[in-house]
Scaffold this motif. Sequence first.
Motif, mmCIF file in Angstrom:
data_model
loop_
_atom_site.group_PDB
_atom_site.id
_atom_site.type_symbol
_atom_site.label_atom_id
_atom_site.label_comp_id
_atom_site.label_asym_id
_atom_site.label_seq_id
_atom_site.Cartn_x
_atom_site.Cartn_y
_atom_site.Cartn_z
ATOM 1 N N ASN A 71 -30.480 -25.964 -3.045
ATOM 2 C CA ASN A 71 -30.062 -26.880 -1.972
ATOM 3 C C ASN A 71 -28.608 -27.309 -2.143
ATOM 4 O OD1 ASN A 71 -30.503 -28.219 0.453
ATOM 5 N ND2 ASN A 71 -31.175 -30.109 -0.548
ATOM 6 N N GLU A 72 -27.736 -26.321 -2.363
ATOM 7 C CA GLU A 72 -26.299 -26.598 -2.481
ATOM 8 C C GLU A 72 -25.798 -27.197 -1.169
ATOM 9 O OE1 GLU A 72 -24.518 -26.160 -5.189
ATOM 10 O OE2 GLU A 72 -25.691 -24.755 -6.385
ATOM 11 N N ASP A 73 -24.748 -27.988 -1.280
ATOM 12 C CA ASP A 73 -24.204 -28.658 -0.096
ATOM 13 C C ASP A 73 -23.266 -27.697 0.652
ATOM 14 O OD1 ASP A 73 -23.786 -30.659 1.701
ATOM 15 O OD2 ASP A 73 -22.345 -31.750 0.460
ATOM 16 N N ILE A 74 -23.869 -26.801 1.414
ATOM 17 C CA ILE A 74 -23.122 -25.731 2.093
ATOM 18 C C ILE A 74 -23.630 -25.598 3.522
ATOM 19 C CG2 ILE A 74 -22.765 -23.219 2.165
ATOM 20 C CD1 ILE A 74 -23.083 -23.205 -0.898
ATOM 21 N N LEU A 75 -22.700 -25.429 4.436
ATOM 22 C CA LEU A 75 -23.070 -25.104 5.820
ATOM 23 C C LEU A 75 -22.807 -23.606 6.030
ATOM 24 C CD1 LEU A 75 -23.787 -25.525 8.735
ATOM 25 C CD2 LEU A 75 -21.644 -26.742 9.084
ATOM 26 N N HIS A 76 -23.868 -22.867 6.209
ATOM 27 C CA HIS A 76 -23.784 -21.405 6.301
ATOM 28 C C HIS A 76 -23.954 -20.954 7.753
ATOM 29 C CE1 HIS A 76 -25.495 -17.306 4.625
ATOM 30 N NE2 HIS A 76 -24.617 -17.136 5.597
ATOM 31 N N PHE A 77 -22.923 -20.313 8.282
ATOM 32 C CA PHE A 77 -23.019 -19.716 9.614
ATOM 33 C C PHE A 77 -23.156 -18.212 9.453
ATOM 34 C CE2 PHE A 77 -20.395 -23.498 10.376
ATOM 35 C CZ PHE A 77 -20.997 -24.041 11.489
ATOM 36 N N CYS A 78 -24.074 -17.628 10.181
ATOM 37 C CA CYS A 78 -24.117 -16.167 10.277
ATOM 38 C C CYS A 78 -23.825 -15.801 11.720
ATOM 39 C CB CYS A 78 -25.488 -15.636 9.867
ATOM 40 S SG CYS A 78 -25.706 -13.880 10.256
ATOM 41 N N TYR A 79 -22.694 -15.133 11.952
ATOM 42 C CA TYR A 79 -22.469 -14.613 13.313
ATOM 43 C C TYR A 79 -23.156 -13.250 13.360
ATOM 44 C CZ TYR A 79 -18.716 -11.730 11.369
ATOM 45 O OH TYR A 79 -18.006 -10.828 10.630
ATOM 46 N N ASP A 80 -24.029 -13.124 14.320
ATOM 47 C CA ASP A 80 -24.953 -11.986 14.330
ATOM 48 C C ASP A 80 -24.590 -11.044 15.485
ATOM 49 O OD1 ASP A 80 -27.129 -10.306 14.347
ATOM 50 O OD2 ASP A 80 -28.641 -11.892 14.466
ATOM 51 N N ASN A 81 -23.973 -9.917 15.123
ATOM 52 C CA ASN A 81 -23.723 -8.913 16.169
ATOM 53 C C ASN A 81 -24.672 -7.722 15.981
ATOM 54 O OD1 ASN A 81 -22.481 -7.557 14.034
ATOM 55 N ND2 ASN A 81 -20.424 -8.201 14.649
ATOM 56 N N GLY A 82 -25.577 -7.874 15.037
ATOM 57 C CA GLY A 82 -26.666 -6.912 14.905
ATOM 58 C C GLY A 82 -26.291 -5.577 14.291
ATOM 59 N N PHE A 83 -25.213 -5.536 13.521
ATOM 60 C CA PHE A 83 -24.874 -4.323 12.777
ATOM 61 C C PHE A 83 -23.611 -4.556 11.960
ATOM 62 C CE2 PHE A 83 -21.986 -2.032 16.063
ATOM 63 C CZ PHE A 83 -21.402 -3.234 16.387
ATOM 64 N N TYR A 84 -23.193 -3.528 11.205
ATOM 65 C CA TYR A 84 -21.982 -3.611 10.393
ATOM 66 C C TYR A 84 -20.818 -3.153 11.269
ATOM 67 C CZ TYR A 84 -25.133 -3.695 6.295
ATOM 68 O OH TYR A 84 -26.097 -4.011 5.376
#
Length: 295
Positions: free
Chosen positions: A118-131
Amino acid sequence: MSVKIKEMLDRPEVLLRGNFACAGCGLSIAYRTAISALERPIVVIPACCASVIQSLHPHVTYNVPTLNIAFAAHASAASGISRAKKRRGEKVTTVVWSGDGGTYDIGVATWSGAAERNEDILHFCYDNGFYSNTGAQRSGATPRGASTTTTPTGKQEKRKSITRIMAAHDVPYIATASIGYPRDLYTKAKKAGNMEGYRFILIDAPCPTGWNSDPAITPELGKLSVQTGYFPLYEVENGKLTFSKRGMKYRDPDKRLPLEEYLDRQGRFKKMTLVQIEELKKDLQFEWDMLLRME
Ligand SMILES: Cc1ncc(C[n+]2csc(CCOP(=O)(O)OP(=O)(O)O)c2C)c(N)n1
Ligand code: SF4
């Protein structure tokens, strides 16, 4: 409650002119909207398009402190920053900004450990559905049937549910958002920015270059993904799921637009057979059913 549009417009610009993003890039819209909602962000970015679009020193276009880090090290590097800043009594928002490849696949060990602690981090994943950055290879986020350079006849497997995997870590906050609804995204980013512990926001971020879609319709695709039921909007707090106001009515399959309205606008779905489309629809309904159980 949603923030006022004026507040969004009055925030300092975080992505400056001269960046290397393609026209209509959903990632850059996601970044500008979400990061501008935060107070004193420090952003950790693993290898992905976000590490490329910032341009090169001395012309870097991110207007916030940024650490570019190896693919599988984002949340561990962010853990160190977050703890060091806390120890020094400095109030910052430590952010991970990763693509779906870095979140669904290669960075799982890193963020799973940080989420468990439970580290104090805000994680965003921008999801374009591939590399996208390395030439459009499939990832765990690629939907069934989508063609990529490594799945030329359409991906055979279903897309992973990263939010449900994250929910199994019992983190304080999880949300989904789309660049088609920037106010909703900004509001969720601001809310998460004011919380503590591991927070995760998954953002649907079209990539016209890899999706073979018209750059001019990127925001429309962001809306269609929600309106067709492809990308549900919700928040999970303390294990309880709440559908967001914007996406609430699509709980009912009869209220959704036909999925084909979303698929037909993207070259990556052009070769899908009717059987594959039906399988994809089943995958999506399966995910809805799982989410409805968490309400
Ligand atoms: C350990 C490791 N494997 C592979 C790479 C090559 N690589 C750099 S970026 C990238 C793709 C990132 O994909 P994603 O996280 O989805 O972000 P996007 O490119 O879509 O923005 C890959 C495979 C790398 N840098 N490090
Ligand atoms: S390849 Fe896609 S995600 Fe990467 S900069 Fe271009 S539009 Fe954005």
